[in-house]
Scaffold this motif. Structure first.
Motif, PDB file in Angstrom:
ATOM      1  N   UNK A 181     -39.435 -51.373 -14.323  1.00 14.13           N
ATOM      2  CA  UNK A 181     -39.333 -50.559 -13.113  1.00 14.13           C
ATOM      3  C   UNK A 181     -37.883 -50.169 -12.853  1.00 14.13           C
ATOM      4  N   UNK A 182     -37.674 -49.042 -12.228  1.00 15.32           N
ATOM      5  CA  UNK A 182     -36.333 -48.569 -11.883  1.00 15.32           C
ATOM      6  C   UNK A 182     -36.464 -47.359 -10.996  1.00 15.32           C
ATOM      7  N   UNK A 183     -35.341 -46.750 -10.624  1.00 15.45           N
ATOM      8  CA  UNK A 183     -35.386 -45.574  -9.780  1.00 15.45           C
ATOM      9  C   UNK A 183     -36.063 -44.403 -10.500  1.00 15.45           C
ATOM     10  N   UNK A 208     -26.003 -32.103  -8.983  1.00 11.81           N
ATOM     11  CA  UNK A 208     -27.033 -32.609  -8.088  1.00 11.81           C
ATOM     12  C   UNK A 208     -27.310 -31.551  -7.025  1.00 11.81           C
ATOM     13  N   UNK A 209     -28.575 -31.307  -6.741  1.00  9.14           N
ATOM     14  CA  UNK A 209     -28.949 -30.231  -5.810  1.00  9.14           C
ATOM     15  C   UNK A 209     -28.326 -30.419  -4.432  1.00  9.14           C
ATOM     16  N   UNK A 230     -10.990 -40.954 -18.936  1.00  8.39           N
ATOM     17  CA  UNK A 230     -10.258 -41.689 -17.908  1.00  8.39           C
ATOM     18  C   UNK A 230     -10.343 -41.023 -16.552  1.00  8.39           C
ATOM     19  N   UNK A 231     -10.310 -39.688 -16.515  1.00  9.96           N
ATOM     20  CA  UNK A 231     -10.349 -38.955 -15.250  1.00  9.96           C
ATOM     21  C   UNK A 231     -11.673 -39.110 -14.519  1.00  9.96           C
ATOM     22  N   UNK A 232     -12.751 -39.380 -15.258  1.00 14.02           N
ATOM     23  CA  UNK A 232     -14.072 -39.504 -14.632  1.00 14.02           C
ATOM     24  C   UNK A 232     -14.494 -40.950 -14.405  1.00 14.02           C
ATOM     25  N   UNK A 233     -13.566 -41.872 -14.510  1.00 12.81           N
ATOM     26  CA  UNK A 233     -13.844 -43.264 -14.158  1.00 12.81           C
ATOM     27  C   UNK A 233     -14.101 -43.354 -12.656  1.00 12.81           C
ATOM     28  N   UNK A 234     -14.945 -44.273 -12.254  1.00 13.13           N
ATOM     29  CA  UNK A 234     -15.292 -44.420 -10.841  1.00 13.13           C
ATOM     30  C   UNK A 234     -14.058 -44.740  -9.993  1.00 13.13           C
ATOM     31  N   UNK A 256     -26.828 -41.162 -15.632  1.00 16.33           N
ATOM     32  CA  UNK A 256     -25.657 -40.976 -14.776  1.00 16.33           C
ATOM     33  C   UNK A 256     -26.049 -40.576 -13.353  1.00 16.33           C
ATOM     34  N   UNK A 257     -27.121 -39.813 -13.210  1.00 18.35           N
ATOM     35  CA  UNK A 257     -27.564 -39.393 -11.880  1.00 18.35           C
ATOM     36  C   UNK A 257     -28.203 -40.521 -11.083  1.00 18.35           C
ATOM     37  N   UNK A 258     -28.498 -41.642 -11.723  1.00 17.20           N
ATOM     38  CA  UNK A 258     -29.024 -42.784 -10.977  1.00 17.20           C
ATOM     39  C   UNK A 258     -28.003 -43.356 -10.010  1.00 17.20           C
ATOM     40  N   UNK A 259     -26.744 -43.053 -10.267  1.00 17.78           N
ATOM     41  CA  UNK A 259     -25.703 -43.416  -9.307  1.00 17.78           C
ATOM     42  C   UNK A 259     -25.701 -42.356  -8.208  1.00 17.78           C
ATOM     43  N   UNK A 260     -26.091 -42.693  -6.974  1.00 13.02           N
ATOM     44  CA  UNK A 260     -26.198 -41.682  -5.914  1.00 13.02           C
ATOM     45  C   UNK A 260     -24.871 -41.033  -5.547  1.00 13.02           C
ATOM     46  N   UNK A 261     -23.758 -41.629  -5.970  1.00 14.62           N
ATOM     47  CA  UNK A 261     -22.450 -41.052  -5.663  1.00 14.62           C
ATOM     48  C   UNK A 261     -22.063 -39.935  -6.632  1.00 14.62           C
ATOM     49  N   UNK A 262     -22.807 -39.781  -7.721  1.00 16.60           N
ATOM     50  CA  UNK A 262     -22.498 -38.755  -8.718  1.00 16.60           C
ATOM     51  C   UNK A 262     -23.000 -37.403  -8.235  1.00 16.60           C
ATOM     52  N   UNK A 263     -22.084 -36.447  -8.085  1.00 15.45           N
ATOM     53  CA  UNK A 263     -22.443 -35.098  -7.649  1.00 15.45           C
ATOM     54  C   UNK A 263     -22.646 -34.163  -8.826  1.00 15.45           C
TER      55      UNK A 263
END
Length: 495
Positions: A117-119, A291-292, A271-275, A224-231
């Motif tokens: 199970x997962x998102x 992301x919409x 490196x620029x796209x590290x959290x 990557x989109x499973x992270x809700x902070x990713x636009x």
């Protein structure tokens, strides 16, 4: 035969790496002697390493930190998943022992989470903007159909004069045909509005008509989109390598682009796209997902811009819509220009679009702009130094070849003597050519393509052209108005 190719590729890689190592030792020894002779001390060593680029070194270090962080997080996730699976199995054993799988005591087990199970996976619409893309549109649609249902694919033909729309319609995907040429950004805006894509999907993939997606692209995006902070998820571009379809110039351009993309993505954007940084200033428009929720806040088609991807990225950063993510698992293969004329025009559009975006958004207080400012400073300074040094090198080369006839000219001879006393021809060659060619040798080893060692001898003139275009487009960004209409290069069919 496979064994022969494998061994051959391995030998090519080892030879290229050995050549790169030998050149590095030779260059370092020569450069340190020059720095010591000039009395530069520790400062000289700093300038030596800056030959590879301050931003490249900075973001490579950050990328190594990200690699360590990602590795630790992956281990922790695997440990948490294993603990969850053990907990589920433990609950199942307790429930079965208490009342059996069909008894009343087992009812609670019906709601226990399963190990898989997962998102919910994000739903994604594929938008393919196209203008006179008859030779390649079928390949782009075909690669998308291998990963998405046809009803999730939307081709927008921006007033094409060829059979782009007809070819797309025959595949059964959704097709929107615009009668007025709006440009790429206008076409994207039109198809999103026409089909209400940001309302009906979780994300929108913008796919260029000359691009084909890797089979693992969708899985990578959804992870990557499973992270809700990713636009936005930036696509990982790989230059299409089909040497038999190209002339010598076309192969040289493709090899140069392959090296450039590899360095920029692995040594800078990783490196620029590290959290912990989120400093990327480009989500490439060839194959990237927004992301919409974020896309609804982005002004896709403002007036006066020649291209859209820099602006859309700056919109994400300026409006703080979320994080930009990039990993090598979202690969897509792009077709590079076949002629140097098309290459020059494409680089001109990209560079002009960058400076226009800087002009449009201006400066705002943020760590993003601190890193962007450092990048701009280095690009401008390096471009100026590269052009000036090239002029000096040509001057010295002419004087060296021409000999006495050149030196005897009034003022010219004096200038030649003064320049060569400080910068002899060998020093100019070592400073300009060797560091650049070392990178080519490393790339030849990675790709196992010995031809790169030949094409790499001509990469430096392309860098000079890039530097000239970079500086030339700065004033144009503040004086020229653009409508964003298409200027597609010549295409070759991908069938």
């Amino acid at each position: 035969m496979r064994i022969v190719r494998f061994v051959g590729g391995l030998l090519i890689g080892l030879i290229a790496l050995a050549l790169a190592a030998a050149l590095f030792v030779f260059w370092l020894d020569f450069a340190t002697d020059m720095a010591a002779a000039a009395g530069l001390g520790p400062v000289g060593y700093v300038f030596l390493w800056l030959a590879f680029g301050a931003n490249l070194l900075l973001w490579t270090a950050v990328g190594l930190l990200r690699l360590g962080d990602d590795s630790v997080r992956a281990v922790l996730r695997r440990g948490a998943a294993a603990d969850e699976r053990r907990a589920v199995r433990s609950r199942e054993r307790v429930l079965v022992g208490a009342g059996g799988p069909s008894g009343d005591a087992g009812t609670e087990g019906d709601h226990a989470p399963e190990a898989g199970d997962g998102p919910r996976d994000a739903t994604i619409a594929v938008v393919i903007p196209a203008h006179n893309e008859e030779p390649v549109i079928h390949g782009a649609i075909g690669s998308a159909l291998g990963l998405f249902p046809r009803w999730d694919i939307y081709v927008v033909s921006d007033s094409s004069k060829d059979s782009t729309a007809e070819i797309a319609a025959k595949t059964g995907v959704n097709v929107l045909e615009l009668l007025t040429n709006r440009g790429k950004a206008g076409a994207i805006e039109a198809v999103i509005e026409e089909f209400a894509l940001t309302e009906n999907y979780d994300g929108v993939l913008i796919l260029d008509a000359d691009t084909e997606l890797d089979k693992g692209y969708v899985d990578g995006v959804r992870r990557q989109l499973r992270d809700p902070k990713v636009a936005a998820v930036a696509g990982f571009v790989v230059s299409e390598w089909k040497p038999r379809e190209r002339t010598f110039v076309g192969r040289m351009i493709s090899a140069y682009r392959d090296r450039l993309y590899f360095m920029l993505q692995y040594f800078m954007r990783f490196g620029q796209t590290w959290r912990g940084t989120n400093a990327s200033f480009i989500v490439p428009g060839f194959a990237s997902v927004y992301r919409s929720e974020a896309l609804r806040e982005i002004e896709v088609n403002p007036e006066g811009l020649v291209i859209e991807d820099f602006n859309m990225t700056f919109e994400v950063q300026h409006k703080r819509l979320g994080r930009i993510s990039m990993r090598p698992d979202t690969k897509a293969y792009s077709q590079d220009p076949f002629t140097f004329s098309d290459y020059r025009k494409q680089v001109g559009r990209w560079t002009l679009g960058f400076w226009q975006t800087v002009r449009r958004h201006g400066i705002w207080p943020s760590t993003f702009w601190v890193f962007l400012g450092l990048y701009i400073l280095e690009v401008v300074v390096v471009s100026v130094i590269l052009l000036l040094t090239t002029v000096v090198a040509v001057f010295v080369l002419i004087g060296t070849v021409a000999g006495e006839a050149f030196v005897s000219v009034p003022l010219v001879g004096t200038s030649f003597t003064a320049v060569t006393a400080f910068l002899p021809l060998t020093a100019l060659a070592m400073g300009l050519l060797i560091p650049d060619y070392m990178l080519t040798c490393v790339m030849a080893a990675i790709r196992r393509r010995p031809s790169y060692l030949v094409y790499g001898l001509l990469f430096f003139p392309i860098r000079v052209v890039d530097a000239f275009i970079t500086l030339r487009m700065i004033p144009r960004a503040w004086t020229a108005r653009s409508d964003g209409r298409w200027a597609s290069p010549d295409r070759v069919s991908k069938k």
